[in-house]
Enzyme design. Structure first.
Site, PDB file in Angstrom:
ATOM      1  N   HIS A  55       0.841  -1.180   0.000  1.00 41.97           N
ATOM      2  CA  HIS A  55       0.000   0.000   0.000  1.00 41.97           C
ATOM      3  C   HIS A  55       0.890   1.248   0.000  1.00 41.97           C
ATOM      4  O   HIS A  55       2.105   1.161   0.235  1.00 41.97           O
ATOM      5  CB  HIS A  55      -0.943   0.013   1.218  1.00 41.97           C
TER       6      HIS A  55
HETATM    7  P1  TYD Z   1      -2.368  -4.293   7.405  1.00 46.49           P
HETATM    8  O1  TYD Z   1      -2.520  -2.920   6.839  1.00 46.49           O
HETATM    9  O2  TYD Z   1      -2.878  -5.429   6.577  1.00 46.49           O
HETATM   10  O3  TYD Z   1      -0.842  -4.558   7.768  1.00 46.49           O
HETATM   11  P2  TYD Z   1       0.445  -4.508   6.801  1.00 46.49           P
HETATM   12  O4  TYD Z   1       0.454  -3.166   6.156  1.00 46.49           O
HETATM   13  O5  TYD Z   1       1.623  -4.733   7.683  1.00 46.49           O
HETATM   14  O6  TYD Z   1       0.351  -5.618   5.813  1.00 46.49           O
HETATM   15  O7  TYD Z   1      -3.052  -4.319   8.839  1.00 46.49           O
HETATM   16  C1  TYD Z   1      -3.559  -5.501   9.415  1.00 46.49           C
HETATM   17  C2  TYD Z   1      -4.717  -5.129  10.308  1.00 46.49           C
HETATM   18  O8  TYD Z   1      -4.283  -4.372  11.434  1.00 46.49           O
HETATM   19  C3  TYD Z   1      -5.779  -4.314   9.594  1.00 46.49           C
HETATM   20  O9  TYD Z   1      -7.055  -4.808   9.985  1.00 46.49           O
HETATM   21  C4  TYD Z   1      -5.621  -2.918  10.163  1.00 46.49           C
HETATM   22  C5  TYD Z   1      -5.043  -3.174  11.542  1.00 46.49           C
HETATM   23  N1  TYD Z   1      -4.159  -2.104  12.016  1.00 46.49           N
HETATM   24  C6  TYD Z   1      -4.545  -1.338  13.096  1.00 46.49           C
HETATM   25  O10 TYD Z   1      -5.639  -1.496  13.669  1.00 46.49           O
HETATM   26  N2  TYD Z   1      -3.677  -0.389  13.570  1.00 46.49           N
HETATM   27  C7  TYD Z   1      -2.471  -0.167  12.995  1.00 46.49           C
HETATM   28  O11 TYD Z   1      -1.714   0.718  13.471  1.00 46.49           O
HETATM   29  C8  TYD Z   1      -2.105  -0.940  11.845  1.00 46.49           C
HETATM   30  C9  TYD Z   1      -0.791  -0.693  11.167  1.00 46.49           C
HETATM   31  C10 TYD Z   1      -2.978  -1.900  11.399  1.00 46.49           C
END
Ligand code: TYD
Length: 148
Positions: A55
């Site tokens: 992303h």
């Molecule tokens: P995700 O964006 O998929 O993680 P990455 O970018 O590492 O692949 O996030 C996984 C889940 O965690 C998603 O449901 C959002 C949640 N999340 C939070 O609640 N708070 C945060 O600070 C982050 C980074 C993610």
């Protein structure tokens, strides 16, 4: 697109201690923005095929640290410049600046722990999770830069 921030390390027979100081009142501030949030990611043993990130953000700044093990951080900016950073040192942080930057984290070693500091609270609206949307916004940004 990014800066490398190096941290001081206090090592002895008991291990490594790496202090990161927050806020403006310290002479040596290790984190180049006001921290609103941090999180860490740990991995299952069979982690070699896992990919995270995928992303970009509209506004977020992050400092990404490999606290344990190793992984690869791939970055792409709105011009299409690409960087692939192999991170295996707990004394090194990657400061991803504000701007359209696509990031992917991959090739995690089994003992990998990723530590991330951010300058904003979690906000799903700040995410660009579609690569196609990222490329569309990048094109618009490049066009706007050429006109100005
Ligand atoms: P995700 O964006 O998929 O993680 P990455 O970018 O590492 O692949 O996030 C996984 C889940 O965690 C998603 O449901 C959002 C949640 N999340 C939070 O609640 N708070 C945060 O600070 C982050 C980074 C993610």
């Amino acid at each position: 697109m990014f800066d490398i921030v190096n941290f001081e390390k206090f090592s002895d027979g008991r291990g490594d201690l790496i202090p990161l100081e927050l806020g403006d009142n310290f002479l040596k501030t290790s984190i180049p923005f006001e921290v609103k949030r941090f999180y860490f990611i740990a991995f299952p043993n069979d982690s070699v095929d896992i990919k995270r990130g995928n992303h970009a953000h509209h506004n977020l700044q992050q400092l990404i640290i490999c606290a344990s093990g190793s992984f690869t951080l791939d970055l792409e900016d709105f011009i299409g410049n690409k960087e692939s950073l192999f991170l295996d040192k707990n004394t090194k942080g990657v400061h991803i600046k504000k701007g359209l930057i696509w990031r992917q984290l991959k090739n995690f070693s089994p003992n990998c722990v990723v530590l991330v500091f951010a300058n904003q609270h979690f906000d799903e609206k700040d995410y660009i999770r579609s690569y196609q949307k990222f490329k569309e916004l990048s094109y618009l940004q490049m066009k706007a830069k050429k006109l100005s």
